[in-house]
Motif scaffolding. Structure first.
Motif, PDB file in Angstrom:
ATOM      1  N   ASP A 179     -19.524   1.241  -1.089  1.00  0.00           N
ATOM      2  CA  ASP A 179     -18.547   1.142  -2.173  1.00  0.00           C
ATOM      3  C   ASP A 179     -18.243  -0.318  -2.483  1.00  0.00           C
ATOM      4  OD1 ASP A 179     -18.281   3.867  -2.576  1.00  0.00           O
ATOM      5  OD2 ASP A 179     -16.492   4.064  -1.317  1.00  0.00           O
ATOM      6  N   GLN A 180     -18.141  -1.130  -1.425  1.00  0.00           N
ATOM      7  CA  GLN A 180     -17.866  -2.549  -1.621  1.00  0.00           C
ATOM      8  C   GLN A 180     -19.021  -3.253  -2.332  1.00  0.00           C
ATOM      9  OE1 GLN A 180     -14.460  -2.461  -1.080  1.00  0.00           O
ATOM     10  NE2 GLN A 180     -14.762  -4.532  -0.319  1.00  0.00           N
ATOM     11  N   LEU A 181     -20.240  -2.932  -1.920  1.00  0.00           N
ATOM     12  CA  LEU A 181     -21.408  -3.542  -2.565  1.00  0.00           C
ATOM     13  C   LEU A 181     -21.495  -3.129  -4.029  1.00  0.00           C
ATOM     14  CD1 LEU A 181     -24.042  -3.133   0.287  1.00  0.00           C
ATOM     15  CD2 LEU A 181     -23.022  -5.276  -0.509  1.00  0.00           C
ATOM     16  N   ALA A 182     -21.239  -1.859  -4.279  1.00  0.00           N
ATOM     17  CA  ALA A 182     -21.247  -1.386  -5.664  1.00  0.00           C
ATOM     18  C   ALA A 182     -20.125  -2.048  -6.457  1.00  0.00           C
ATOM     19  CB  ALA A 182     -21.104   0.135  -5.699  1.00  0.00           C
ATOM     20  N   GLY A 183     -18.968  -2.185  -5.822  1.00  0.00           N
ATOM     21  CA  GLY A 183     -17.835  -2.829  -6.487  1.00  0.00           C
ATOM     22  C   GLY A 183     -18.124  -4.272  -6.862  1.00  0.00           C
ATOM     23  N   LYS A 184     -18.861  -4.955  -6.004  1.00  0.00           N
ATOM     24  CA  LYS A 184     -19.236  -6.337  -6.306  1.00  0.00           C
ATOM     25  C   LYS A 184     -20.156  -6.387  -7.520  1.00  0.00           C
ATOM     26  CE  LYS A 184     -19.567 -10.769  -5.565  1.00  0.00           C
ATOM     27  NZ  LYS A 184     -18.400 -11.668  -5.757  1.00  0.00           N
ATOM     28  N   GLU A 185     -21.123  -5.471  -7.584  1.00  0.00           N
ATOM     29  CA  GLU A 185     -22.013  -5.411  -8.743  1.00  0.00           C
ATOM     30  C   GLU A 185     -21.220  -5.129 -10.019  1.00  0.00           C
ATOM     31  OE1 GLU A 185     -25.283  -6.050  -8.897  1.00  0.00           O
ATOM     32  OE2 GLU A 185     -25.331  -6.526  -6.764  1.00  0.00           O
ATOM     33  N   MET A 186     -20.250  -4.232  -9.916  1.00  0.00           N
ATOM     34  CA  MET A 186     -19.436  -3.892 -11.083  1.00  0.00           C
ATOM     35  C   MET A 186     -18.619  -5.093 -11.538  1.00  0.00           C
ATOM     36  SD  MET A 186     -20.161  -0.871 -12.032  1.00  0.00           S
ATOM     37  CE  MET A 186     -18.869  -0.808 -13.262  1.00  0.00           C
ATOM     38  N   GLN A 187     -18.084  -5.834 -10.610  1.00  0.00           N
ATOM     39  CA  GLN A 187     -17.291  -7.005 -10.960  1.00  0.00           C
ATOM     40  C   GLN A 187     -18.123  -8.001 -11.759  1.00  0.00           C
ATOM     41  OE1 GLN A 187     -16.804  -9.881  -7.974  1.00  0.00           O
ATOM     42  NE2 GLN A 187     -15.154 -10.975  -8.992  1.00  0.00           N
ATOM     43  N   VAL A 188     -19.333  -8.258 -11.286  1.00  0.00           N
ATOM     44  CA  VAL A 188     -20.209  -9.198 -11.990  1.00  0.00           C
ATOM     45  C   VAL A 188     -20.648  -8.614 -13.335  1.00  0.00           C
ATOM     46  CG1 VAL A 188     -22.372 -10.481 -11.878  1.00  0.00           C
ATOM     47  CG2 VAL A 188     -21.000 -10.185  -9.807  1.00  0.00           C
ATOM     48  N   GLY A 189     -20.943  -7.309 -13.353  1.00  0.00           N
ATOM     49  CA  GLY A 189     -21.350  -6.658 -14.594  1.00  0.00           C
ATOM     50  C   GLY A 189     -20.268  -6.727 -15.658  1.00  0.00           C
TER      51      GLY A 189
END
Length: 288
Positions: A179-189
């Motif tokens: 979830d954290q890794l996905a959240g990081k991708e979402m933040q950058v996206g």
């Protein structure tokens, strides 16, 4: 000239013997200048391994975790590869984890795993290594290498010790890390999306959909794909993302917003089976 008694001579001989056993210069210098030096102040443990180990356990019981860790480390340092050393490495990993000295716990745990991967407590030590990484996971705005290492460490628990009592929690910790890794991708996206850098944004959201399909970020990732593709005029991909979102999360607010966005352009969700989004959508779990 001073008279030197026989008792003084004997004490000097004992001190000289201690000095010869010390390999480092600092200790040698101290021996030369202080004939009454207490070697316990130098961190040198001289008790047998079983005594040191039991002293470590007693310190844990008394709540003296730092002293317990020191005792266990002394066993490993002075009696490496022994049975007492093996047991002490387990307890040293545990005490350092409890003290919040996570990097030390990881180093000690990894030493144990390199020496005793088939030992009775190996699953527990590997789990502690994973927990020590997990405890260092920061917010999604920061570097997520601890999330990656948590997944790697906990996956070893699951793969190598499938019957372990720690498997269930290891899987929970891995889900959190993903979830954290996905959240990081979402933040950058989202950063790219706000700046109308749509291709860069799509790349980040696509990573979430393809690599982290069963995380808590998937609904927004699909909705953001609708938004980005719609803004670029890539209609079929926008419709497909909305269709996959609606199929898996029909009651989601993200789907409602995506549907409304398509309607503003006279469109509706429609899946293109040849799209990468449709293929990725088959890996989604409803309600995951």
């Amino acid at each position: 000239m001073y008279q030197v008694g026989s008792d003084i001579v004997k004490k000097a001989a004992r001190v000289a013997s201690i000095c010869l056993m010390m390999s480092f210069a600092g200790v040698l210098a101290s021996c030369q200048t202080d004939p009454d030096i207490d070697i316990t102040k130098l961190g040198v443990e001289t008790d047998p391994p079983e005594v040191l180990y039991n002293q470590g356990l007693a310190n844990i019981k008394a709540g003296n975790m730092s002293e317990a860790a020191r005792k266990f480390d002394a066993v490993d340092a002075q009696h490496p590869f022994s049975d007492w050393s093996r047991k002490s490495l387990v307890m040293s990993t545990f005490t350092k984890y409890r003290l919040g000295r996570y990097n030390e716990a990881i180093a000690t745990g990894n030493r144990f795993m390199s020496l005793y991967p088939e030992a009775e407590d190996a699953d527990y030590v590997q789990y502690l290594v994973g927990l020590s990484h997990w405890k260092q996971i920061p917010t999604v705005t920061q570097d997520q290498r601890s999330s990656v290492r948590t997944i790697e460490a906990m996956q070893r628990v699951v793969d190598n010790y499938p019957n372990s009592e720690y498997v269930e929690d290891a899987q929970v910790k891995m889900r959190f890390a993903r979830d954290q890794l996905a959240g990081k991708e979402m933040q950058v996206g989202r950063y790219y999306l706000e700046r109308k850098e749509y291709l860069a944004a799509v790349s980040r959201f696509r990573t979430v959909v393809e690599q982290y399909p069963n995380t808590n970020q998937i609904e927004e990732a699909l909705a953001r794909l609708v938004e980005a593709y719609f803004a670029m005029g890539v209609v079929q991909e926008a419709q497909t993302a909305a269709a996959v979102l609606g199929h898996n999360y029909p009651d989601s607010q993200w789907y409602a917003d995506s549907y409304k966005l398509l309607q503003s352009g006279g469109l509706e969700p429609r899946e293109n089976s040849g799209s990468w989004i449709a293929r990725a959508g088959r890996n989604l779990l409803i309600g995951s």
